[in-house]
Design a protein around this motif. Structure first.
Motif, PDB file in Angstrom:
ATOM      1  N   UNK A   1       0.590  -1.266  -0.044  1.00 54.07           N
ATOM      2  CA  UNK A   1       0.084  -0.109  -0.143  1.00 54.07           C
ATOM      3  C   UNK A   1       0.844   1.145   0.009  1.00 54.07           C
ATOM      4  N   UNK A   2       1.769   1.219  -0.868  1.00 50.94           N
ATOM      5  CA  UNK A   2       2.779   2.399  -0.947  1.00 50.94           C
ATOM      6  C   UNK A   2       2.363   3.549  -1.821  1.00 50.94           C
ATOM      7  N   UNK A   3       1.455   3.136  -2.578  1.00 54.62           N
ATOM      8  CA  UNK A   3       0.884   4.167  -3.726  1.00 54.62           C
ATOM      9  C   UNK A   3       0.169   5.411  -3.092  1.00 54.62           C
ATOM     10  N   UNK A   4      -0.861   5.300  -2.084  1.00 56.00           N
ATOM     11  CA  UNK A   4      -1.564   6.126  -1.415  1.00 56.00           C
ATOM     12  C   UNK A   4      -0.819   7.317  -0.679  1.00 56.00           C
ATOM     13  N   UNK A   5       0.230   6.637   0.025  1.00 57.13           N
ATOM     14  CA  UNK A   5       1.150   7.922   0.461  1.00 57.13           C
ATOM     15  C   UNK A   5       2.144   8.677  -0.355  1.00 57.13           C
ATOM     16  N   UNK A   6       2.235   8.001  -1.234  1.00 53.32           N
ATOM     17  CA  UNK A   6       3.155   8.594  -2.477  1.00 53.32           C
ATOM     18  C   UNK A   6       2.104   9.647  -3.159  1.00 53.32           C
ATOM     19  N   UNK A   7       0.896   9.313  -3.468  1.00 54.17           N
ATOM     20  CA  UNK A   7      -0.196  10.307  -4.117  1.00 54.17           C
ATOM     21  C   UNK A   7      -0.247  11.521  -3.226  1.00 54.17           C
ATOM     22  N   UNK A   8      -0.613  11.266  -2.058  1.00 51.75           N
ATOM     23  CA  UNK A   8      -0.676  12.226  -0.576  1.00 51.75           C
ATOM     24  C   UNK A   8       0.435  13.251  -0.696  1.00 51.75           C
ATOM     25  N   UNK A   9       1.641  12.636  -0.735  1.00 58.27           N
ATOM     26  CA  UNK A   9       2.832  13.366  -0.811  1.00 58.27           C
ATOM     27  C   UNK A   9       2.734  14.353  -1.877  1.00 58.27           C
ATOM     28  N   UNK A  10       2.352  14.063  -3.044  1.00 58.81           N
ATOM     29  CA  UNK A  10       2.588  14.657  -4.342  1.00 58.81           C
ATOM     30  C   UNK A  10       1.324  15.717  -4.331  1.00 58.81           C
ATOM     31  N   UNK A  11       0.153  15.559  -3.829  1.00 58.14           N
ATOM     32  CA  UNK A  11      -0.812  16.577  -3.816  1.00 58.14           C
ATOM     33  C   UNK A  11      -0.879  17.406  -2.648  1.00 58.14           C
ATOM     34  N   UNK A  12      -0.372  17.092  -1.569  1.00 55.93           N
ATOM     35  CA  UNK A  12      -0.409  17.869  -0.356  1.00 55.93           C
ATOM     36  C   UNK A  12       0.783  18.862  -0.049  1.00 55.93           C
ATOM     37  N   UNK A  13       1.916  18.349  -0.439  1.00 55.10           N
ATOM     38  CA  UNK A  13       3.329  19.130  -0.207  1.00 55.10           C
ATOM     39  C   UNK A  13       3.333  20.236  -0.820  1.00 55.10           C
ATOM     40  N   UNK A  14       3.950  21.250  -0.309  1.00 53.19           N
ATOM     41  CA  UNK A  14       4.010  22.495  -0.631  1.00 53.19           C
ATOM     42  C   UNK A  14       5.478  22.543  -1.712  1.00 53.19           C
ATOM     43  N   UNK A  15       6.655  22.094  -1.045  1.00 57.33           N
ATOM     44  CA  UNK A  15       7.864  22.243  -1.622  1.00 57.33           C
ATOM     45  C   UNK A  15       7.788  21.317  -2.979  1.00 57.33           C
ATOM     46  N   UNK A  16       8.239  22.015  -4.314  1.00 59.07           N
ATOM     47  CA  UNK A  16       8.517  21.382  -5.595  1.00 59.07           C
ATOM     48  C   UNK A  16       9.357  20.302  -5.554  1.00 59.07           C
ATOM     49  N   UNK A  17      10.485  20.128  -4.544  1.00 56.85           N
ATOM     50  CA  UNK A  17      11.452  19.062  -4.816  1.00 56.85           C
ATOM     51  C   UNK A  17      10.698  17.990  -4.024  1.00 56.85           C
ATOM     52  N   UNK A  18      10.068  17.971  -3.281  1.00 62.30           N
ATOM     53  CA  UNK A  18       9.259  16.827  -2.499  1.00 62.30           C
ATOM     54  C   UNK A  18       8.277  16.153  -3.659  1.00 62.30           C
ATOM     55  N   UNK A  19       7.336  17.242  -4.194  1.00 63.06           N
ATOM     56  CA  UNK A  19       6.478  16.740  -5.180  1.00 63.06           C
ATOM     57  C   UNK A  19       7.071  16.206  -6.348  1.00 63.06           C
ATOM     58  N   UNK A  20       8.534  16.622  -6.636  1.00 61.49           N
ATOM     59  CA  UNK A  20       9.027  15.984  -7.853  1.00 61.49           C
ATOM     60  C   UNK A  20       9.393  14.702  -7.605  1.00 61.49           C
ATOM     61  N   UNK A  21      10.060  14.295  -6.294  1.00 56.69           N
ATOM     62  CA  UNK A  21      10.579  13.002  -5.883  1.00 56.69           C
ATOM     63  C   UNK A  21       8.970  12.114  -5.793  1.00 56.69           C
ATOM     64  N   UNK A  22       7.961  12.703  -5.458  1.00 54.51           N
ATOM     65  CA  UNK A  22       6.839  11.802  -5.414  1.00 54.51           C
ATOM     66  C   UNK A  22       6.538  11.292  -6.805  1.00 54.51           C
ATOM     67  N   UNK A  23       6.397  12.325  -7.930  1.00 54.59           N
ATOM     68  CA  UNK A  23       5.950  12.092  -9.109  1.00 54.59           C
ATOM     69  C   UNK A  23       7.019  11.161  -9.564  1.00 54.59           C
ATOM     70  N   UNK A  24       8.382  11.223  -9.366  1.00 56.82           N
ATOM     71  CA  UNK A  24       9.194  10.374 -10.145  1.00 56.82           C
ATOM     72  C   UNK A  24       9.157   8.880  -9.392  1.00 56.82           C
ATOM     73  N   UNK A  25       8.706   8.667  -8.195  1.00 56.36           N
ATOM     74  CA  UNK A  25       8.519   7.427  -7.398  1.00 56.36           C
ATOM     75  C   UNK A  25       7.170   6.809  -8.203  1.00 56.36           C
TER      76      UNK A  25
END
Length: 466
Positions: A293-317
């Motif tokens: 169940x690793x996908x929901x936390x990664x999606x949550x990180x992409x949609x809720x985080x403010x910093x672009x570098x965290x969103x970038x890492x989430x999109x990459x993963x």
């Protein structure tokens, strides 16, 4: 500065120490004041104080050197040029732990800037004495020594190898279970800086029985311990499929998923990247991340985080998980990951790196996606940029001819007509892709949904052609 300088040579030790303390506070306050101390040639007197027998003078002088060196490589180099390095290293052999701690801190501020400065400290014999300091009973000294070693190891594989060759890892690794949170934090930082460079160095860390003990730290009460522990896992698993499999086999994926779910901000980043590294190596490892169940936390990180570098890492993963096979892509698409990724690509507020990561993730997922409802929903949303639209149309053209249910849904949902409208306003590349999709349908349906076809029929009626 001119008033404080002669006080460093005063015959009363307390005055010397007070002057050094004042200089340390001034130097720590700003880079400009630190540069002023250097320009006044006060460093020479500080080096003299470091060579004295009085331990209080040594501690005070080391404090000034540390405050000066922390600001920039140029100031750290000025400290080295003034001859402070050897007295600082000799101070690590002092009986007083406070003097050793201050000297270790000063060396840490020197080595943190560049690999060349770190190499100078290593060549002067600093590593072995810092390793001895880690084994001292005083906690603050152990933390400072571990932090300095981490700052040395971070620069190059050669420097990290030098620390390993000194026999540091067997002494340091057991400290991840120490009761002091700040020491655990520094030890994890050191292990991650060693492991990040090469496969061999990562295997040295693994051989020290760090796994699976390190996973307990992913739920530590201290946020920096959690972050640095996740960094250790990330730096180990990124090198080879075998090391990634080791993390999986020891229960690392579930621990990482929990870490990403329960943290936020920069603390979340190492866990997000570790899941991406694990998933990147093979279909099996990516399925492990999905099953955990690793996908929901990664999606949550992409949609809720403010910093672009965290969103970038989430999109990459997310892209690394979905790019392997149709099943992987379907698992990602069913969570409605694609629309946010497209949104990240088209947003004017996204950085270039974020846009690039989102585009690559969408391409990687779409290239394997045969789950038609997900492809169809992309066309039903806001207009897609051509850079994304072409990937969607290419995949639709592959799926439609072999799936009658998808062929019907594409028309009844309105996406087929919307695609015809896109073709009118798009480039020749998009038009050719639309034609490729249209070839799977009877020409009457294509004409019926083409823009302006009703006007053509009315003209024919008015001309008596019916």
């Amino acid at each position: 500065m001119t008033l404080l300088r002669p006080l460093l040579l005063d015959c009363v030790p307390n005055i010397q120490q007070t002057a050094s303390l004042a200089l340390a506070r001034l130097a720590s306050f700003s880079q400009e004041l630190a540069e002023a101390i250097v320009h006044e040639n006060i460093l020479i007197q500080l080096v003299y104080s470091l060579k004295e027998q009085n331990r209080y003078n040594k501690k005070a002088a080391a404090g000034v050197v540390r405050a000066i060196a922390k600001h920039s490589p140029a100031l750290a180099q000025a400290v080295v040029n003034a001859g402070a390095l050897q007295p600082l290293i000799l101070s690590l052999e002092e009986f007083d732990p406070a003097v050793k701690e201050m000297a270790a801190g000063a060396l840490g501020h020197i080595v943190r800037h560049t690999a060349r400065l770190a190499q100078v400290v290593v060549d002067a014999g600093g590593v072995s004495l810092l390793l001895l300091a880690i084994q001292e009973p005083e906690l603050s000294l152990r933390r400072t020594a571990a932090c300095t070693l981490a700052d040395i190891a971070k620069h190059t594989p050669e420097l990290a190898q030098g620390i390993v060759d000194a026999g540091s890892v067997p002494f340091v690794a057991p400290l991840i279970s120490h009761s002091d949170a700040k020491l655990r934090k520094e030890v994890c930082a050191l292990l991650s800086q060693i492991a990040k460079h090469t496969v061999d160095l990562a295997e040295v860390v693994v051989a020290a029985d760090v796994f699976p003990k390190i996973y307990l730290l992913l739920r530590d009460t201290d946020p920096m311990v959690r972050r640095n522990a996740a960094m250790v896992v990330r730096e180990v698993c990124k090198h080879t499929p075998e090391l990634a499999q080791l993390v999986v086999a020891t229960g690392g994926v579930a621990a990482l998923v929990d870490n990403v779910r329960e943290t936020c901000g920069n603390e979340r980043l190492p866990g997000v990247m570790a899941l991406g590294y694990i998933a990147a190596f093979s279909e099996t490892l990516a399925l492990t991340v999905i099953a955990s169940e690793g996908l929901p936390p990664l999606l949550n990180a992409f949609t809720t985080e403010v910093e672009d570098h965290i969103k970038s890492a989430s999109a990459w993963s997310l892209g690394q998980i979905g790019r392997h096979s149709p099943n992987h892509a379907k698992a990602v698409a069913e969570l409605e990951v694609l629309p946010p990724l497209v949104g990240g690509f088209v947003s004017k507020h996204s950085s270039e790196d974020l846009q690039s990561k989102c585009k690559k993730a969408v391409k990687g997922i779409c290239d394997r996606l045969t789950f038609f409802p997900a492809l169809n929903s992309l066309l039903q949303g806001p207009p897609l940029p051509e850079g994304i639209l072409k990937y969607v149309l290419i995949q639709i053209a592959k799926v439609i001819p072999h799936d009658q249910e998808a062929k019907t849904l594409f028309v009844t949902s309105g996406s087929f007509g919307k695609m015809q409208e896109m073709a009118v306003e798009s480039s020749s590349e998009i038009k050719s892709l639309v034609d490729s999709v249209n070839s799977a349908y009877p020409i009457e349906i294509v004409h019926y949904y083409s823009p302006g076809y009703s006007e053509i029929l009315l003209q024919k009626l008015a001309g008596g052609k019916f």
